[in-house]
Design a protein around this motif. Sequence first.
Motif, mmCIF file in Angstrom:
data_model
loop_
_atom_site.group_PDB
_atom_site.id
_atom_site.type_symbol
_atom_site.label_atom_id
_atom_site.label_comp_id
_atom_site.label_asym_id
_atom_site.label_seq_id
_atom_site.Cartn_x
_atom_site.Cartn_y
_atom_site.Cartn_z
ATOM 1 N N GLU A 153 9.016 34.195 21.424
ATOM 2 C CA GLU A 153 8.156 34.587 20.310
ATOM 3 C C GLU A 153 7.372 33.401 19.771
ATOM 4 O O GLU A 153 6.199 33.535 19.399
ATOM 5 C CB GLU A 153 9.002 35.209 19.205
ATOM 6 N N LYS A 180 5.363 37.991 24.212
ATOM 7 C CA LYS A 180 5.988 39.162 23.602
ATOM 8 C C LYS A 180 7.089 39.701 24.503
ATOM 9 O O LYS A 180 6.828 40.094 25.647
ATOM 10 C CB LYS A 180 4.937 40.247 23.363
ATOM 11 N N ALA A 203 8.247 43.930 15.717
ATOM 12 C CA ALA A 203 7.457 43.749 16.950
ATOM 13 C C ALA A 203 6.634 44.983 17.284
ATOM 14 O O ALA A 203 5.865 44.962 18.248
ATOM 15 C CB ALA A 203 8.382 43.410 18.122
#
Length: 712
Positions: free
Chosen positions: A474, A479, A511
Motif C-alpha cells: 500500500e 493495490k 480499499a
Amino acid sequence: MNLKHLISRKTINNLSKINGKSVYNNSKNLSTVSAAISPSLYPLSSDQSSAYLQNPKPIFPFIRYIHSTQESKVRYASVEAKLVSSDSEEEEDGTVNEFLSRFVWIMRGKLSEVYTDCNKETIDGMLLIIVEKVVEEMEKGGIQQMLGSTVAMPSQDFSEDLWKTVWEVSNMVLEDMEKARKKEKMKVFLQSEEVKEMCRFAGEVGIRGDLLRELRFKWAKEKMEENDFYRSLDRFRDEKPANDGMIFNEQAVVAEDKPRVASLPKRKGKINYKIYGLDLSDPKWAEVADKIHEREEMVWPQEPKPVSGKCKLVMEKILSLKEEDDPSELLAEWIELLQPSRVDWITLFGRLEQQNPDIHLKVAELVLGEESFQTNIPDYTKLIDAYAQENRLEGAERILKKMVENGIMPDILTATVLVHMYSKAGNIARAKEAFESLRNYGFQPDLKVYNSMIMAYVNAGEPRFGESLMREMETRDIKPSEEIYMALLRSYSHSGDVVGAGRIATTMQFAGFQPTMQSCSLLVEAYGQAGDPDQARSNFDNMIKLGHRPDDKCTASLITAYEKKNLLDKALNLLLQLEKDGFEPGTATYSVLVDWLGKLQLVDEAEQLLGKIAELGEAPPLKVHVSLCDMYSKAGFEKRALQALGVLEAKKEELGPNEFERTINALIAGGFVQDARRIHGLMEAKGFIASEQLKVALMASQAFSQRRPTKR
C-alpha cells in the motif's frame, strides 16, 4: 618431321574470346600448349596425303606440344613428343589444350572412318598437317571469323570438303566447351545460398519432386544469367581500345585491328538519391546499412542443420527414450554426428517437449554442461521453473546447486522463480531467503511476488508477516487484490484472532471492497473460534441486514460460539428462528451439534442428528468421527468406540495434534489404555509432540490401570 609454329598472345586471346574466358595475363613468358592426339575424319588433298605418306615419320600417338617463344621456335621430339624451351619455364594453357584435345579426338575418328586402309602412323601424319593448318588459322583469327559458319573455304592446302569438316569440328568443339563451361558454372549457382533459400521456402509451402527440381534449375539459370550480364558490363567498362596490332614474329606483319569504342557514356556530376527528403547518396548511409546488416545477423534466427542418415536414426532413438533410460550415450553420439549449434539443441528440445515430455527435463539437465549449447542464466532459470511447475522441488534445487557450482549466480528472474516455487511448496524459510535476495539486487517486488510471499505466510500460519507485506504494498501504491485480503482474513478467522480479522475487514472497506457473504462469514467464524457469542451474533445479524442470507457454514460458526459458552438454549432458538425463515441445517451445522451433544453425553440425541446427516446423502466429516469416538469411549460403549477409532486410524493422515490429543484422552477416560498408547505412537510417528497434560494422563494410566467397562 619438325613442326615449327609461333603462337602469339593475340592467337591465345582470340581462342580465349571464343571460349568466353580470359586465358593469358600480361606475362611475356614462354607458352606451351599440349594436346592429346586422338582420332578424326574427312579427306586431305591428294598432294598433301601422298607427300606425307612417302616420307612417314614416327609420331607419338597421344601427346602434342606446341610452343611459342619470342624467337618463334618450336621443336617436336619423336620419342616423347614434348617441346622444351631453353629460355624460360613451361606454362600450360588449359583452354588451348582442351580445344586441341577435343579437336584431334574428333578428327582422328573421322579420318579413321574414311581411310580404313591407312595405318596409325599415316593417320597421325594427316592429323599433324591438319593441326598445323588449324593453328595457323588460329594465329590469323580464322576460327573466330568462321565460328558458326558451315561454308567451306577453298584453300591451296586442303580440299573444300576437308575445310568444311575442319570448321564444323571446330564449331562443334567450341560449342561443347561452352556447354561444359556453363554446366560447371551452373553447378556453382545450384549450390548458392539464394537458390537454396528459395528451394527451402518452396519445400515449406508444399512443393516437392520434379516441380521443385525444375524450379531450382530455373532459379539457378536466372542467377547465372544475371551474373553474366553484370560481368559483361564490367568487361565492357574495363576494356580499352585495341592496340595497332600484335607482331607474331620479327619477319611477319600482322594487320592492325580497328579500334572499337569500349567505354560507357560518362555522367558529369554526382548522382543524388533523395527519399522523403533524405540524401541517401551521403557515405554515412553506407555505414548505416552495414550496421543494420550486422544487427540483422545477430537478431535474425538461424536455421537448424538438416538431420539425415545415421544422425536422424539416433535422434529418433532419443525421442523414443523412456523416463528411466539414460540418454547420455545417445546424446554423445548425436553430438559427434551433427556437431550441433545452439539452434540445433533448441530444435531438439522443442521436439522432445512435444513428443516425449517425460524425458525432456532429463535431457535438458544433461545438456547444461555441453559447450555447444552455450548455456546462459535464462536456461537455468527456465529449467528451475519447469521443475517448479511440476512440484519437483528436488530437481529445481539440483539445478540451482549446479548453477552456483558453475560460477553463475542467480539473477532477478531466478530469484523470482524461487520465491514462487518455495511459496507454493510451503517452505517459508527458503522463500524468505529468495525474497531478500531480490531486495539485495535492488529489485522492487511486483504484485505477483508479493502475492506469492503473502500466501506463503498465510499457509505457514503467520498472517501477521503477510499483513506487513500488504502494508508495504500500500505504501508503494500497489493495490492488493481481493484474494489477498480474503486469504489474510481467513487465516485470522481460523486462528480466532478477532483483532486481526477486524483490522483486515476494515482495510478492505477503505480499499473499496464492500462486505460480502464470505467476508461476513469469516468474521462470525473468528468470533466463534474466540468464544465470543455476542460479537458473533452481532456480525451475523449485520450480515442479514446487508441482504446476505446466512448459509450452513456461517450458522455452524455461530453455533460454535454458543458451544464455547454452553448456551444450548440460544443455539436452539437461533435454529428455530432460521427454520421459520426457510433455513435448512446442513452437514456443518449438524456436525457442530453432534459434537456438542456428545460432550454432554446425550448419546441418543447425537445419534439422531447423525441420522440427519445420513439422510442428506453426505459422509460425516472427520470431526464427527472424533466426537463419536470421544462420546462412545467416555460412555463406555466399547464396540462403537472401537468402530469410530478404526475410522480415525484409517484417516490418520488427516488428523492434527488437537484431534490426536482429544482421542487419546477419551480412550484413557474410557479405560482403553492399550488403544490410547497405540494412537499415541501414531501421533509421535507423524511428528506431533504431546502436551504435558497428555503425558501426565498416559503415565497415570500406566500406574493405575483401569478395568475396561462393557456396556451395550
